[in-house]
Design a protein around this motif. Sequence first.
Motif, short mmCIF file in Angstrom:
data_model
loop_
_atom_site.label_atom_id
_atom_site.label_comp_id
_atom_site.label_asym_id
_atom_site.label_seq_id
_atom_site.Cartn_x
_atom_site.Cartn_y
_atom_site.Cartn_z
N VAL A 27 1.12 -6.38 -15.47
CA VAL A 27 0.26 -6.07 -14.32
C VAL A 27 0.91 -4.96 -13.48
N THR A 28 0.10 -4.02 -13.03
CA THR A 28 0.55 -2.99 -12.10
C THR A 28 0.42 -3.52 -10.67
N HIS A 29 1.41 -3.22 -9.85
CA HIS A 29 1.36 -3.65 -8.45
C HIS A 29 1.30 -2.44 -7.53
N GLN A 30 0.37 -2.50 -6.61
CA GLN A 30 0.28 -1.45 -5.59
C GLN A 30 1.16 -1.89 -4.43
N TRP A 31 2.16 -1.12 -4.11
CA TRP A 31 3.07 -1.47 -3.03
C TRP A 31 2.59 -0.82 -1.73
N GLY A 32 3.34 0.13 -1.23
CA GLY A 32 2.94 0.71 0.05
C GLY A 32 1.72 1.60 -0.07
N THR A 33 0.83 1.48 0.91
CA THR A 33 -0.28 2.42 1.09
C THR A 33 -0.45 2.61 2.59
N LEU A 34 -0.44 3.84 3.03
CA LEU A 34 -0.55 4.08 4.48
C LEU A 34 -1.11 5.46 4.76
N VAL A 35 -1.97 5.51 5.77
CA VAL A 35 -2.37 6.77 6.40
C VAL A 35 -1.90 6.67 7.85
N VAL A 36 -1.11 7.63 8.30
CA VAL A 36 -0.61 7.56 9.67
C VAL A 36 -1.78 7.64 10.65
N LYS A 37 -1.60 6.98 11.77
CA LYS A 37 -2.71 6.83 12.73
C LYS A 37 -3.31 8.16 13.14
N GLU A 38 -2.47 9.18 13.27
CA GLU A 38 -2.96 10.47 13.77
C GLU A 38 -3.91 11.17 12.81
#
Length: 358
Positions: A285-296
Amino acid sequence: MTDIVITPMVIPTSVDAGDATEFRAMVDIGNRMARSDGGIDDLDDTAEQLLPSWLDQTDRLRRGFIARSDSEILGAASLTTAVAEGTTSAELELMVIPPHMASGAGRHLLGRLEQEAREVGRSVLQCWTLHPAAPGERMLVPLTGWGTAAATPLSDLLQESGYVLEQIERNSVLSLGRPLGLATQRLAEAMAFAGDDYRVVTWSLPAPPALRDGYARMIARMSTDVPSGDLEVEAEVWDDARVVRRDAQFLAGGQRMSVAAVIHEPAGEMVAFNELVIGSDPTGVTHQWGTLVVKEHRGRRLGTIVKCANLIRWREIAPDSPKVSTFNAEENRPMLDINEAIGFVPASYAGGWQKKLV
């Protein structure tokens, strides 16, 4: 049953070492408990993947404990906390073979973890529990008011011990057994919407030196920009050297990672990223770890861009992986909307618990 004895866990130098029995037992029991509580086997770990982060404790302190009755190992537990000065929180993990949760092994381990937390100067304790996708006889509602989860023996133990359910996360999966037509379509739409100010970059481990600084800032903001309810999440400090150490731990554990990020061209800064990880088994299984769009920079569909760009790239890296698994807070509707539009569906749930020691 005779008395339950709790002892510190031996951290071996390798998974094949003669003293690796306890560490391997911890991983095995954790996998068995995850399957029992979550109702799926997507979240299995291996000793090979986990050991590097126990051997290099430059950034995070880890302590492990084993529960025995006579010579039988009934369960294990761990405490993880940042080593940065001023840190007050610690994350606990309880792993008990299901038949023994009621025997007192879980209660004894939890008590030992709380004692250890006091000894290392931590007063805010957090613990995550897994829950099946199907509803149960008793449903738990977090303080955020978002989502529900069926009660489990571990969640019962935490409630009885003064822990409060602060948040629920949804574990979603995407089947990789069919063409990624939705991802391709959503990526094209999002790129057109975002405009020429945003550029996609991708890499596999280790991170290119020119991108480490921006990547470090993005990982650091995961601790402050991701919805966490009333869980007390302390800001983390990341730099190039810490990224190098983290990459080395993944590689030492036989894992592969692909990162897709977005650069805001006018500022020359990284403003969004997504990570996909798989172990040494190419059919795993592939795991998606961090995902982020900065607030700005939110509202420009950058989350869709990094997720879809990485999924399309991943098909070339791990063509035999059957699915992607990811966790998102139930109140994080923008990220859940992106997942659902690509084809992710719920598979299980996780509960974030917190207790403040007095």
